[in-house]
Design a protein around this motif. Structure first.
Motif, short mmCIF file in Angstrom:
data_model
loop_
_atom_site.label_atom_id
_atom_site.label_comp_id
_atom_site.label_asym_id
_atom_site.label_seq_id
_atom_site.Cartn_x
_atom_site.Cartn_y
_atom_site.Cartn_z
N VAL A 45 0.89 -0.87 0.05
CA VAL A 45 -0.03 0.40 0.30
C VAL A 45 1.01 1.69 -0.05
O VAL A 45 0.63 2.53 -0.72
CB VAL A 45 -1.02 0.28 1.53
CG1 VAL A 45 -1.67 1.30 1.33
CG2 VAL A 45 -1.97 -1.23 0.81
N CYS A 46 2.09 1.32 0.87
CA CYS A 46 2.64 2.73 0.78
C CYS A 46 3.61 2.56 -0.31
O CYS A 46 3.47 3.82 -0.90
CB CYS A 46 3.81 2.47 1.89
SG CYS A 46 2.91 2.08 4.12
N ARG A 47 4.25 1.37 -0.99
CA ARG A 47 4.98 1.54 -2.24
C ARG A 47 3.38 2.14 -3.45
O ARG A 47 3.89 3.22 -3.86
CB ARG A 47 5.45 0.86 -3.07
CG ARG A 47 6.39 0.01 -1.52
CD ARG A 47 7.28 -0.96 -2.17
NE ARG A 47 8.03 -1.42 -1.09
CZ ARG A 47 9.33 -2.35 -1.05
NH1 ARG A 47 9.41 -3.29 -2.31
NH2 ARG A 47 10.49 -2.24 -0.35
N GLU A 48 2.52 1.52 -3.77
CA GLU A 48 1.01 2.03 -4.01
C GLU A 48 1.25 3.62 -4.46
O GLU A 48 0.49 4.04 -5.28
CB GLU A 48 0.22 1.39 -4.53
CG GLU A 48 0.62 -0.32 -4.87
CD GLU A 48 -0.33 -1.10 -4.34
OE1 GLU A 48 -1.56 -0.91 -3.75
OE2 GLU A 48 -0.25 -2.68 -4.21
N ASN B 299 6.18 2.65 11.90
CA ASN B 299 7.39 3.45 10.91
C ASN B 299 7.45 3.02 9.38
O ASN B 299 7.41 2.36 9.29
CB ASN B 299 7.89 4.73 11.53
CG ASN B 299 9.08 3.73 12.16
OD1 ASN B 299 9.35 3.11 10.75
ND2 ASN B 299 9.34 3.69 12.85
N ILE B 300 7.36 4.23 8.08
CA ILE B 300 7.25 4.01 7.30
C ILE B 300 9.00 4.87 6.89
O ILE B 300 8.48 5.86 7.35
CB ILE B 300 6.28 4.96 6.34
CG1 ILE B 300 5.14 3.32 6.94
CG2 ILE B 300 6.87 4.64 4.56
CD1 ILE B 300 3.82 4.22 6.72
N VAL C 225 4.07 6.70 -0.36
CA VAL C 225 3.74 7.15 1.09
C VAL C 225 5.99 6.42 1.18
O VAL C 225 5.99 5.72 1.43
CB VAL C 225 3.34 6.18 1.73
CG1 VAL C 225 3.78 6.63 3.91
CG2 VAL C 225 1.76 6.86 1.48
N ARG C 226 6.57 7.51 1.40
CA ARG C 226 7.97 7.25 1.54
C ARG C 226 8.14 7.86 2.67
O ARG C 226 9.20 7.33 3.65
CB ARG C 226 9.01 8.07 0.86
CG ARG C 226 8.32 7.64 -0.74
CD ARG C 226 8.85 8.66 -1.61
NE ARG C 226 10.34 8.53 -1.87
CZ ARG C 226 11.25 7.95 -2.19
NH1 ARG C 226 10.67 6.52 -3.30
NH2 ARG C 226 12.59 7.89 -2.35
N LEU C 227 7.60 8.43 3.96
CA LEU C 227 7.58 8.60 5.16
C LEU C 227 6.54 8.57 6.00
O LEU C 227 5.71 8.89 5.68
CB LEU C 227 8.52 10.35 5.09
CG LEU C 227 8.85 10.02 6.93
CD1 LEU C 227 9.88 9.88 7.25
CD2 LEU C 227 9.44 11.86 6.90
N GLY C 228 5.83 8.51 7.12
CA GLY C 228 4.85 7.96 8.43
C GLY C 228 4.68 7.31 8.90
O GLY C 228 5.69 7.08 8.93
N PRO D 190 10.15 1.96 0.54
CA PRO D 190 9.11 2.13 1.15
C PRO D 190 9.55 1.09 1.97
O PRO D 190 9.08 0.17 1.82
CB PRO D 190 8.39 2.86 0.81
CG PRO D 190 8.29 3.03 -0.01
CD PRO D 190 9.32 2.44 -0.91
N VAL D 191 9.77 0.69 3.61
CA VAL D 191 9.63 -0.15 3.94
C VAL D 191 8.65 0.43 5.05
O VAL D 191 8.42 1.31 6.85
CB VAL D 191 10.91 -0.27 4.83
CG1 VAL D 191 11.54 -1.13 3.80
CG2 VAL D 191 11.57 -0.17 5.17
#
Ligand code: ZN
Length: 141
Positions: free
Chosen positions: A28-31, A77-78, A34-37, A85-86
């Motif tokens: 979801v983050c990659r799609e 966290n992201i 989202v690179r920081l969160g 993104p991880v």
């Protein structure tokens, strides 16, 4: 190390039965870019795989828990590792008797139901790099 960041987009959604909890949240983050969160979730899992970092051996031990469990709390966290993104998340689970346990969320945790919220943060990106003092991929200064 200390950074000041600002709230940005908030994404809210659910995952589906049988999906891999960590892999889907990361996807979801990659799609969504989202690179920081920060990330949080509640729900239930069919089975779980969590890690515990052995500080002396500098290696993760993994535990597999079977049977239905509640996700009492998933917090994480992201940030970026190798430019991607991880999600770094810890999860507290409970069994049918209400006993709680948990650890560092690993791939292999199967969703029964999951409601998540991702808060994107605006600011300087954080990159993970191997930290000599701990042997962990921590945020680079
Ligand atoms: Zn961890």
């Amino acid at each position: 190390m200390l950074r000041e960041v600002s709230p940005s987009r908030i994404l809210i959604g659910k995952l589906y039965r049988g999906e891999d909890l960590l892999e889907r949240l990361t996807a979801v983050c990659r799609e969504k870019g989202v690179r920081l969160g920060r990330i949080e979730a509640v729900g239930a899992v069919e089975r779980a795989r969590v890690g515990f970092y052995d500080q002396r051996m500098r290696t993760y031990g993994f535990f597999d828990f079977g049977g239905p469990m509640e996700i009492l709390s998933l917090l994480g966290n992201i940030s970026l590792k190798d430019g991607e993104p991880v999600v770094h998340a810890h999860i507290a689970l409970s069994d049918a008797a209400g006993a709680a346990f948990g650890g560092h969320l690993a791939a292999g945790t199967k969703v029964y139901a999951c409601e998540f919220l991702i808060q994107e943060l605006a600011g300087t990106e954080l990159h993970r790099e191997m930290d000599e003092a701990t042997g962990l991929p921590l945020w680079k200064e």
